[in-house]
Design a protein around this motif. Structure first.
Motif, PDB file in Angstrom:
ATOM      1  N   ALA A 340       0.833  -1.209   0.000  1.00  0.00           N
ATOM      2  CA  ALA A 340       0.000   0.000   0.000  1.00  0.00           C
ATOM      3  C   ALA A 340       0.865   1.256   0.000  1.00  0.00           C
ATOM      4  O   ALA A 340       0.568   2.243  -0.704  1.00  0.00           O
ATOM      5  CB  ALA A 340      -0.922  -0.011   1.217  1.00  0.00           C
ATOM      6  N   ILE A 341       1.935   1.237   0.760  1.00  0.00           N
ATOM      7  CA  ILE A 341       2.827   2.408   0.824  1.00  0.00           C
ATOM      8  C   ILE A 341       3.575   2.579  -0.494  1.00  0.00           C
ATOM      9  O   ILE A 341       3.770   3.714  -0.975  1.00  0.00           O
ATOM     10  CB  ILE A 341       3.800   2.250   2.007  1.00  0.00           C
ATOM     11  CG1 ILE A 341       3.023   2.332   3.329  1.00  0.00           C
ATOM     12  CG2 ILE A 341       4.894   3.320   1.953  1.00  0.00           C
ATOM     13  CD1 ILE A 341       3.818   1.906   4.545  1.00  0.00           C
ATOM     14  N   MET A 342       3.977   1.478  -1.122  1.00  0.00           N
ATOM     15  CA  MET A 342       4.630   1.572  -2.419  1.00  0.00           C
ATOM     16  C   MET A 342       3.691   2.162  -3.470  1.00  0.00           C
ATOM     17  O   MET A 342       4.095   2.976  -4.297  1.00  0.00           O
ATOM     18  CB  MET A 342       5.131   0.181  -2.848  1.00  0.00           C
ATOM     19  CG  MET A 342       6.308  -0.317  -2.038  1.00  0.00           C
ATOM     20  SD  MET A 342       6.671  -2.050  -2.343  1.00  0.00           S
ATOM     21  CE  MET A 342       7.096  -1.998  -4.067  1.00  0.00           C
ATOM     22  N   GLU A 343       2.444   1.751  -3.421  1.00  0.00           N
ATOM     23  CA  GLU A 343       1.451   2.300  -4.348  1.00  0.00           C
ATOM     24  C   GLU A 343       1.315   3.810  -4.147  1.00  0.00           C
ATOM     25  O   GLU A 343       1.172   4.578  -5.108  1.00  0.00           O
ATOM     26  CB  GLU A 343       0.108   1.604  -4.122  1.00  0.00           C
ATOM     27  CG  GLU A 343      -1.010   2.053  -5.049  1.00  0.00           C
ATOM     28  CD  GLU A 343      -0.818   1.577  -6.491  1.00  0.00           C
ATOM     29  OE1 GLU A 343      -1.432   2.179  -7.389  1.00  0.00           O
ATOM     30  OE2 GLU A 343      -0.054   0.605  -6.712  1.00  0.00           O
ATOM     31  N   LYS A 344       1.402   4.214  -2.907  1.00  0.00           N
ATOM     32  CA  LYS A 344       1.273   5.639  -2.562  1.00  0.00           C
ATOM     33  C   LYS A 344       2.454   6.450  -3.090  1.00  0.00           C
ATOM     34  O   LYS A 344       2.261   7.553  -3.634  1.00  0.00           O
ATOM     35  CB  LYS A 344       1.182   5.762  -1.036  1.00  0.00           C
ATOM     36  CG  LYS A 344       1.240   7.178  -0.494  1.00  0.00           C
ATOM     37  CD  LYS A 344       1.227   7.148   1.025  1.00  0.00           C
ATOM     38  CE  LYS A 344       1.468   8.514   1.636  1.00  0.00           C
ATOM     39  NZ  LYS A 344       1.542   8.452   3.134  1.00  0.00           N
ATOM     40  N   HIS A 345       3.663   5.933  -2.979  1.00  0.00           N
ATOM     41  CA  HIS A 345       4.847   6.734  -3.287  1.00  0.00           C
ATOM     42  C   HIS A 345       5.510   6.411  -4.629  1.00  0.00           C
ATOM     43  O   HIS A 345       6.129   7.295  -5.233  1.00  0.00           O
ATOM     44  CB  HIS A 345       5.892   6.576  -2.181  1.00  0.00           C
ATOM     45  CG  HIS A 345       5.511   7.184  -0.876  1.00  0.00           C
ATOM     46  ND1 HIS A 345       5.329   8.539  -0.706  1.00  0.00           N
ATOM     47  CD2 HIS A 345       5.261   6.615   0.341  1.00  0.00           C
ATOM     48  CE1 HIS A 345       4.989   8.795   0.556  1.00  0.00           C
ATOM     49  NE2 HIS A 345       4.943   7.637   1.205  1.00  0.00           N
ATOM     50  N   LEU A 346       5.411   5.178  -5.072  1.00  0.00           N
ATOM     51  CA  LEU A 346       6.203   4.753  -6.234  1.00  0.00           C
ATOM     52  C   LEU A 346       5.401   4.551  -7.512  1.00  0.00           C
ATOM     53  O   LEU A 346       5.974   4.200  -8.546  1.00  0.00           O
ATOM     54  CB  LEU A 346       6.953   3.449  -5.912  1.00  0.00           C
ATOM     55  CG  LEU A 346       8.004   3.502  -4.807  1.00  0.00           C
ATOM     56  CD1 LEU A 346       8.701   2.160  -4.681  1.00  0.00           C
ATOM     57  CD2 LEU A 346       9.018   4.617  -5.054  1.00  0.00           C
ATOM     58  N   LYS A 347       4.107   4.771  -7.468  1.00  0.00           N
ATOM     59  CA  LYS A 347       3.299   4.587  -8.664  1.00  0.00           C
ATOM     60  C   LYS A 347       3.830   5.491  -9.780  1.00  0.00           C
ATOM     61  O   LYS A 347       4.018   6.694  -9.602  1.00  0.00           O
ATOM     62  CB  LYS A 347       1.838   4.916  -8.375  1.00  0.00           C
ATOM     63  CG  LYS A 347       0.899   4.573  -9.510  1.00  0.00           C
ATOM     64  CD  LYS A 347      -0.550   4.759  -9.096  1.00  0.00           C
ATOM     65  CE  LYS A 347      -1.489   4.351 -10.222  1.00  0.00           C
ATOM     66  NZ  LYS A 347      -2.929   4.525  -9.829  1.00  0.00           N
ATOM     67  N   GLY A 348       4.095   4.888 -10.923  1.00  0.00           N
ATOM     68  CA  GLY A 348       4.637   5.622 -12.054  1.00  0.00           C
ATOM     69  C   GLY A 348       6.158   5.734 -12.046  1.00  0.00           C
ATOM     70  O   GLY A 348       6.762   6.144 -13.036  1.00  0.00           O
ATOM     71  N   THR A 410       8.546  -0.667  10.820  1.00  0.00           N
ATOM     72  CA  THR A 410       7.180  -0.284  11.146  1.00  0.00           C
ATOM     73  C   THR A 410       6.529   0.322   9.902  1.00  0.00           C
ATOM     74  O   THR A 410       7.202   0.668   8.922  1.00  0.00           O
ATOM     75  CB  THR A 410       7.158   0.755  12.271  1.00  0.00           C
ATOM     76  OG1 THR A 410       7.791   1.958  11.794  1.00  0.00           O
ATOM     77  CG2 THR A 410       7.898   0.247  13.505  1.00  0.00           C
ATOM     78  N   GLU A 411       5.222   0.463   9.963  1.00  0.00           N
ATOM     79  CA  GLU A 411       4.494   1.074   8.850  1.00  0.00           C
ATOM     80  C   GLU A 411       4.999   2.496   8.605  1.00  0.00           C
ATOM     81  O   GLU A 411       5.179   2.917   7.463  1.00  0.00           O
ATOM     82  CB  GLU A 411       3.000   1.065   9.162  1.00  0.00           C
ATOM     83  CG  GLU A 411       2.120   1.359   7.979  1.00  0.00           C
ATOM     84  CD  GLU A 411       0.640   1.106   8.272  1.00  0.00           C
ATOM     85  OE1 GLU A 411      -0.172   1.249   7.335  1.00  0.00           O
ATOM     86  OE2 GLU A 411       0.307   0.766   9.430  1.00  0.00           O
ATOM     87  N   GLU A 412       5.255   3.221   9.681  1.00  0.00           N
ATOM     88  CA  GLU A 412       5.754   4.596   9.564  1.00  0.00           C
ATOM     89  C   GLU A 412       7.138   4.613   8.928  1.00  0.00           C
ATOM     90  O   GLU A 412       7.434   5.461   8.067  1.00  0.00           O
ATOM     91  CB  GLU A 412       5.805   5.242  10.947  1.00  0.00           C
ATOM     92  CG  GLU A 412       6.284   6.688  10.925  1.00  0.00           C
ATOM     93  CD  GLU A 412       6.320   7.305  12.314  1.00  0.00           C
ATOM     94  OE1 GLU A 412       6.537   8.533  12.395  1.00  0.00           O
ATOM     95  OE2 GLU A 412       6.158   6.560  13.303  1.00  0.00           O
TER      96      GLU A 412
END
Length: 428
Positions: A340-348, A410-412
């Motif tokens: 989910a975090i990768m989708e948030k930051h690395l999309k594209g 951690t998630e953070e």
């Protein structure tokens, strides 16, 4: 099967160590039967009362305390048999029969031509089996990309590794057939043939890819191994960290011929510092591993073995499986957070596959080569990943990949790490 063709000249020259074998018989009789009639003036075992440790106590996270009394501690601190402490070996054999039900075991639980040896971590067993089966310049089939520790073992032994490509479903059988296309199955029976004899792969939660072999692929790969008379080295430390149930059956579970050597580990489930794994496979091949251990480590740590045995004895197989399932669920949650975090930051900016197990995600950055970016710029920004070239046979070639581990963050922390990586990628 005839196993001599799979063994190196050096391995075939190894002879049984008389002192170790005699000592093991006495030690095992003492451990299992507590036979007070045995008097030995033959061995070089130290007088146990000179050891300063008398008892050991383990406190589990559920609050329960497991004590290694004076007798158990005395056994743990002394030399023991190369294969492992008999009670632990018996328990692990029961576990293998329960989970994998190897066809090469006879009915009613009596072992057939299959053996089990406790090793100082599965990597130690893997290294020794490679050395017993791969001659200099032998051709070896290797899943690619692959675990960097395996590359460290193989590169000094042979320069003729044949790479077999993998994808999100694990090693690709079509690539395996292509790799074997210069030979015919007949070459496997021809003396002096240079046909590969060994196939190495990680079937679950692959390191670095997180990929897992499907059952259909496993069946196809096993059939190819039968056709070309290959030994399959099934390096499976993440078997119990599969994210879907039921577990995909192992190669060991379908090994009707006795051509699978399986490597299991407790590092991901109980303790990495204990350094305990175990190897299961055909007795003629594991005999060579045992002889190698006799003249190197002698046996895995007795204290670690006894501690593990006491924990497993307390849990029982059901308790162990419950712990494994809880651990897998933990890592599945960590994986989902990471994705989910990768989708948030690395999309594209990157592409990635969804791990089917284990602790890693394999990320393809939209760059030609990740090495300098990860080893220099990312470090300067305070974030560490592993460049993909580390997992390639030729690490000098450019690779756009990186391996990210979600096991300890951690998630953070993951959010910050991928945010920093995204900033580096945008900077170009």
């Amino acid at each position: 099967m005839a196993y001599a063709r799979f063994l190196t000249e050096r391995s075939l020259k190894r002879k049984d160590n008389y002192m170790r074998r005699m000592s093991e018989k006495v030690l095992n009789a003492s451990i299992v039967q507590e036979n007070p009639s045995i008097i030995t003036m033959a061995g070089g075992t130290p007088y146990p009362h000179t050891f300063p440790i008398q008892e050991v106590s383990l406190k589990l996270k559920n609050g329960k305390r497991i004590d290694l009394d004076e007798k158990a501690t005395r056994i743990a601190l002394q030399y023991s048999g190369t294969k492992g402490l008999p009670p632990l070996v018996n328990m692990l054999t029961e576990l293998q029969c329960r989970i994998h039900n190897p066809p090469t075991y006879k009915a009613e639980g009596h072992p057939g031509p299959l053996d089990l040896i406790v090793t100082s971590g599965s990597q130690d067993g893997l290294c020794k089996v490679f050395e017993s089966m791969v001659n200099t310049d032998d051709k070896v089939l290797v899943e690619h990309p692959t675990y960097s520790g395996t590359l460290a073992m193989l590169k000094p032994i042979t320069t003729k590794a044949i790479l077999v490509e993998s994808d999100i479903d694990g090693l690709n059988p079509a690539s395996l057939r292509q790799a074997l296309s210069p030979w015919s199955p007949f070459d496997a029976t021809r003396p002096g043939s240079d046909i590969p004899k060994v196939l190495y792969l990680v079937p679950n939660g692959g390191n670095p890819t997180g990929a897992g072999l499907t059952l259909d692929r496993k069946k196809e790969i096993y059939k190819i191994a039968q056709d070309y008379n290959l030994i399959i080295m099934e390096d499976d430390p993440y078997f119990y960290l599969q994210f879907t149930k039921p577990y995909v059956p192992s190669f060991l579970s379908m090994d009707t011929d006795g051509r699978v050597v399986r490597f299991d580990s407790f590092s991901k489930l109980v303790s990495s510092g204990m350094r305990l794994g175990f190897v299961t496979g055909p007795q003629p091949l594991l005999e060579r591993l045992e002889l190698h251990m006799q003249c190197s480590v002698m046996h895995a740590s007795g204290l670690s073995q006894m501690a593990l045995y006491k924990v497993l004895e307390d849990w029982g197989i059901e308790g162990f499986l419950k712990h494994a399932e809880t651990t897998a669920e933990f890592y599945k949650t960590k994986r989902d957070q990471c994705l989910a975090i990768m989708e948030k930051h690395l999309k594209g900016l990157a592409e990635w596959t969804v791990p089917s197990g284990g602790m890693f995600v394999w990320v393809k950055l939209h760059v030609e080569d990740s090495h300098k970016m990860i080893t220099v710029r990312a470090r300067e920004k305070g974030v560490l990943f592993v460049p993909g070239s580390v997992f390639m046979m030729d690490s000098s070639k450019p690779s756009p990949y990186i391996r990210a581990s979600y096991s300890n963050c951690t998630e953070e922390q993951m959010d910050t790490a991928f945010q920093r990586l995204a900033e580096i990628l945008r900077e170009g």
